[in-house]
Scaffold this motif. Sequence first.
Motif, PDB file in Angstrom:
ATOM      1  N   GLY A  90       0.805  -1.217   0.000  1.00  0.00           N
ATOM      2  CA  GLY A  90       0.000   0.000   0.000  1.00  0.00           C
ATOM      3  C   GLY A  90       0.838   1.266   0.000  1.00  0.00           C
ATOM      4  N   ARG A  91       2.120   1.134  -0.243  1.00  0.00           N
ATOM      5  CA  ARG A  91       2.999   2.315  -0.319  1.00  0.00           C
ATOM      6  C   ARG A  91       3.290   2.569  -1.798  1.00  0.00           C
ATOM      7  NH1 ARG A  91       7.489  -0.126   2.894  1.00  0.00           N
ATOM      8  NH2 ARG A  91       8.722   1.652   2.155  1.00  0.00           N
ATOM      9  N   LYS A  92       2.601   3.551  -2.348  1.00  0.00           N
ATOM     10  CA  LYS A  92       2.675   3.779  -3.791  1.00  0.00           C
ATOM     11  C   LYS A  92       3.089   5.216  -4.117  1.00  0.00           C
ATOM     12  CE  LYS A  92      -0.528   1.919  -6.334  1.00  0.00           C
ATOM     13  NZ  LYS A  92      -1.869   1.587  -6.883  1.00  0.00           N
ATOM     14  N   HIS A  93       3.886   5.783  -3.241  1.00  0.00           N
ATOM     15  CA  HIS A  93       4.378   7.136  -3.476  1.00  0.00           C
ATOM     16  C   HIS A  93       5.867   7.081  -3.809  1.00  0.00           C
ATOM     17  CE1 HIS A  93       5.889  11.192  -1.929  1.00  0.00           C
ATOM     18  NE2 HIS A  93       5.163  11.470  -3.003  1.00  0.00           N
ATOM     19  N   LEU A  94       6.271   7.844  -4.816  1.00  0.00           N
ATOM     20  CA  LEU A  94       7.646   7.873  -5.302  1.00  0.00           C
ATOM     21  C   LEU A  94       8.178   9.299  -5.247  1.00  0.00           C
ATOM     22  CD1 LEU A  94       6.896   5.869  -8.581  1.00  0.00           C
ATOM     23  CD2 LEU A  94       7.701   4.885  -6.419  1.00  0.00           C
ATOM     24  N   VAL A  95       9.475   9.437  -5.008  1.00  0.00           N
ATOM     25  CA  VAL A  95      10.113  10.757  -4.980  1.00  0.00           C
ATOM     26  C   VAL A  95      11.368  10.717  -5.838  1.00  0.00           C
ATOM     27  CG1 VAL A  95      11.227  12.523  -3.548  1.00  0.00           C
ATOM     28  CG2 VAL A  95       9.270  11.232  -2.642  1.00  0.00           C
ATOM     29  N   THR A  96      11.524  11.720  -6.681  1.00  0.00           N
ATOM     30  CA  THR A  96      12.753  11.888  -7.448  1.00  0.00           C
ATOM     31  C   THR A  96      12.950  13.380  -7.692  1.00  0.00           C
ATOM     32  OG1 THR A  96      14.025  11.049  -9.328  1.00  0.00           O
ATOM     33  CG2 THR A  96      11.730  11.652  -9.760  1.00  0.00           C
ATOM     34  N   THR A  97      13.955  13.736  -8.508  1.00  0.00           N
ATOM     35  CA  THR A  97      14.190  15.150  -8.798  1.00  0.00           C
ATOM     36  C   THR A  97      14.090  15.405 -10.289  1.00  0.00           C
ATOM     37  OG1 THR A  97      16.594  15.188  -9.225  1.00  0.00           O
ATOM     38  CG2 THR A  97      15.876  15.082  -6.913  1.00  0.00           C
ATOM     39  N   ALA A  98      13.989  16.686 -10.623  1.00  0.00           N
ATOM     40  CA  ALA A  98      13.784  17.086 -12.017  1.00  0.00           C
ATOM     41  C   ALA A  98      15.029  16.938 -12.877  1.00  0.00           C
ATOM     42  CB  ALA A  98      13.303  18.546 -12.065  1.00  0.00           C
ATOM     43  N   ILE A  99      16.187  16.683 -12.261  1.00  0.00           N
ATOM     44  CA  ILE A  99      17.426  16.620 -13.037  1.00  0.00           C
ATOM     45  C   ILE A  99      17.949  15.202 -13.203  1.00  0.00           C
ATOM     46  CG2 ILE A  99      18.123  18.967 -12.426  1.00  0.00           C
ATOM     47  CD1 ILE A  99      20.047  17.689 -10.352  1.00  0.00           C
ATOM     48  N   LYS A 132      16.747  19.132   2.135  1.00  0.00           N
ATOM     49  CA  LYS A 132      15.534  19.441   2.893  1.00  0.00           C
ATOM     50  C   LYS A 132      14.293  19.271   2.020  1.00  0.00           C
ATOM     51  CE  LYS A 132      17.601  22.651   6.233  1.00  0.00           C
ATOM     52  NZ  LYS A 132      17.575  24.036   6.777  1.00  0.00           N
ATOM     53  N   ASP A 133      14.384  19.716   0.761  1.00  0.00           N
ATOM     54  CA  ASP A 133      13.237  19.584  -0.138  1.00  0.00           C
ATOM     55  C   ASP A 133      12.957  18.121  -0.460  1.00  0.00           C
ATOM     56  OD1 ASP A 133      13.036  22.319  -0.172  1.00  0.00           O
ATOM     57  OD2 ASP A 133      13.923  22.583  -2.161  1.00  0.00           O
ATOM     58  N   VAL A 134      14.007  17.343  -0.662  1.00  0.00           N
ATOM     59  CA  VAL A 134      13.818  15.919  -0.952  1.00  0.00           C
ATOM     60  C   VAL A 134      13.182  15.219   0.242  1.00  0.00           C
ATOM     61  CG1 VAL A 134      14.984  13.742  -1.477  1.00  0.00           C
ATOM     62  CG2 VAL A 134      15.740  15.854  -2.604  1.00  0.00           C
ATOM     63  N   LEU A 135      13.703  15.471   1.420  1.00  0.00           N
ATOM     64  CA  LEU A 135      13.179  14.804   2.624  1.00  0.00           C
ATOM     65  C   LEU A 135      11.775  15.284   2.974  1.00  0.00           C
ATOM     66  CD1 LEU A 135      16.474  14.811   4.714  1.00  0.00           C
ATOM     67  CD2 LEU A 135      15.320  12.798   3.775  1.00  0.00           C
ATOM     68  N   ALA A 136      11.494  16.558   2.671  1.00  0.00           N
ATOM     69  CA  ALA A 136      10.156  17.087   2.932  1.00  0.00           C
ATOM     70  C   ALA A 136       9.110  16.424   2.044  1.00  0.00           C
ATOM     71  CB  ALA A 136      10.134  18.599   2.720  1.00  0.00           C
ATOM     72  N   ALA A 137       9.539  15.919   0.899  1.00  0.00           N
ATOM     73  CA  ALA A 137       8.608  15.263  -0.019  1.00  0.00           C
ATOM     74  C   ALA A 137       8.271  13.838   0.415  1.00  0.00           C
ATOM     75  CB  ALA A 137       9.199  15.243  -1.427  1.00  0.00           C
ATOM     76  N   ARG A 139       6.796  10.843   2.475  1.00  0.00           N
ATOM     77  CA  ARG A 139       5.588  10.662   3.281  1.00  0.00           C
ATOM     78  C   ARG A 139       5.588   9.277   3.932  1.00  0.00           C
ATOM     79  NH1 ARG A 139       1.620  12.246  -1.657  1.00  0.00           N
ATOM     80  NH2 ARG A 139       1.213  10.006  -1.457  1.00  0.00           N
ATOM     81  N   ASP A 140       4.595   9.043   4.745  1.00  0.00           N
ATOM     82  CA  ASP A 140       4.478   7.730   5.388  1.00  0.00           C
ATOM     83  C   ASP A 140       4.312   6.621   4.362  1.00  0.00           C
ATOM     84  OD1 ASP A 140       4.719   8.918   7.848  1.00  0.00           O
ATOM     85  OD2 ASP A 140       2.561   8.905   8.283  1.00  0.00           O
ATOM     86  N   ASP A 141       3.659   6.937   3.216  1.00  0.00           N
ATOM     87  CA  ASP A 141       3.403   5.908   2.209  1.00  0.00           C
ATOM     88  C   ASP A 141       4.431   5.927   1.073  1.00  0.00           C
ATOM     89  OD1 ASP A 141       2.569   8.324   1.113  1.00  0.00           O
ATOM     90  OD2 ASP A 141       0.884   7.426   0.025  1.00  0.00           O
ATOM     91  N   THR A 142       5.562   6.594   1.296  1.00  0.00           N
ATOM     92  CA  THR A 142       6.585   6.633   0.255  1.00  0.00           C
ATOM     93  C   THR A 142       7.267   5.274   0.146  1.00  0.00           C
ATOM     94  OG1 THR A 142       6.994   8.997   0.552  1.00  0.00           O
ATOM     95  CG2 THR A 142       8.731   7.721  -0.521  1.00  0.00           C
ATOM     96  N   HIS A 170      13.095   5.525   8.552  1.00  0.00           N
ATOM     97  CA  HIS A 170      11.949   5.495   7.643  1.00  0.00           C
ATOM     98  C   HIS A 170      12.025   4.236   6.787  1.00  0.00           C
ATOM     99  CE1 HIS A 170       9.024   6.626   4.584  1.00  0.00           C
ATOM    100  NE2 HIS A 170       8.681   7.670   5.324  1.00  0.00           N
ATOM    101  N   PRO A 171      10.897   3.579   6.540  1.00  0.00           N
ATOM    102  CA  PRO A 171      10.944   2.323   5.783  1.00  0.00           C
ATOM    103  C   PRO A 171      11.168   2.491   4.284  1.00  0.00           C
ATOM    104  CG  PRO A 171       8.683   2.867   6.335  1.00  0.00           C
ATOM    105  CD  PRO A 171       9.542   3.856   7.065  1.00  0.00           C
ATOM    106  N   ALA A 172      11.059   3.701   3.757  1.00  0.00           N
ATOM    107  CA  ALA A 172      11.202   3.908   2.317  1.00  0.00           C
ATOM    108  C   ALA A 172      12.564   3.422   1.826  1.00  0.00           C
ATOM    109  CB  ALA A 172      11.027   5.385   1.973  1.00  0.00           C
ATOM    110  N   PHE A 173      12.599   2.930   0.615  1.00  0.00           N
ATOM    111  CA  PHE A 173      13.841   2.464   0.013  1.00  0.00           C
ATOM    112  C   PHE A 173      14.500   3.622  -0.738  1.00  0.00           C
ATOM    113  CE2 PHE A 173      11.405  -1.312   0.772  1.00  0.00           C
ATOM    114  CZ  PHE A 173      12.363  -2.202   1.262  1.00  0.00           C
ATOM    115  N   PHE A 174      15.824   3.662  -0.673  1.00  0.00           N
ATOM    116  CA  PHE A 174      16.593   4.746  -1.276  1.00  0.00           C
ATOM    117  C   PHE A 174      17.475   4.181  -2.380  1.00  0.00           C
ATOM    118  CE2 PHE A 174      19.998   8.246  -0.422  1.00  0.00           C
ATOM    119  CZ  PHE A 174      19.534   8.970  -1.523  1.00  0.00           C
TER     120      PHE A 174
END
Length: 379
Positions: A90-99, A132-137, A139-142, A170-174
């Motif tokens: 149920g964790r379907k949130h992804l984070v990346t950057t524009a570059i 800070k911007d990356v970590l702020a993005a 979430r619990d479901d990331t 945090h359980p998110a994978f990096f």
Amino acid sequence: MPIYLDNNATTPLEPEVRDVMFHYFDAEYGNAGSRTHEYGARANKAVQLAREQIAVLADADPSEVLFTSGATEANNLAILGMADHGRRSGRKHLVTTAIEHKAVLEPMRALEAQGFELTVVGVGESGRASPKDVLAAVRDDTLLISLMHANNETGILQPIEDVADGLQGHPAFFHVDAVQGFGKELNGPRNKRIDMLSVSAHKLFGPKGVGALIARKRGYQRPPISPIAYGGGQERGLRPGTLPVPLIAGFGTAAAIALRDHRLRKKACSAERQRALSVFGALDPIVIGDQSFVLDHVLAIGFKGVDSEALMLALRDKVSISNGSACTSARREASHVLTAMGLHPDALDAVVRFSWSHLQTGTPWAELAQEISALRINA
């Protein structure tokens, strides 16, 4: 031939790497999966040695090194391979950057089209994402954060250690696309909170056609990657296919040399960088990105009034350079990296990338500056 100054696109083979590869092409040419005879046993031994050599460079365990055809496949395996776990958990949130490289952005977009939610963090003119911007993005479901080690167009190192430290607990994978910086800047990719590293031999003075996904264990558990291709079960069932032993042996040798010669290479590349900046400084250039975080062998730079395409054409008999990623250079379009940094359109059209190596000798920086100056006068 022109002097080669496009090492971010690919690098030449180190002579030691070439010698090792030809040995496994010509003499010990067995299949590493053939366990019934000496040729297969020797091929398997060569593969295991390469795992160890790459693992040492990454400060990982050899069992965590999974060979692929290159970093593009490794990125796809790291990102698309996490989809099933995301759906189950149920964790379907992804984070990346524009570059990020397109080999990260496009798999991310593919998952977005399948119902995942994607947050793309912007960057400013520094070319460096804010931790800070990356970590702020996050979430619990990331499920997954993917951040490159060093940008391929600008050479700017990204804050992977800061993000890794901020993800503790945090359980998110990096995942880190470490292609450009692997073996050149040692510390960042060695952070144990980085779950997955994508690396490629041909950016490390090794052969094209081989890379690896380094999938670190948490405790005793590997990242819950599902295969995206199926076959003979090689590479722990995650990447089927006959292992290219000569390429893998070459990759391992390249990694060992990178660790051995790290300081000498940095010193040579840094000196070359100072020579280039000293000469180009008289042209009042636009130097791209925060230079306090740049790889020693990369200079992304623009010259006012000089179009990058015209410059590359004028210099093509003297040096080989580029104005963007080799993976998208077949068509001319505005760089998504430079656009994300907020460069003015005139500056976008002016930027070229010089990327040299420790093997470079006698780059005619003064002569190049004269050619650039002449183009500006005639523009």
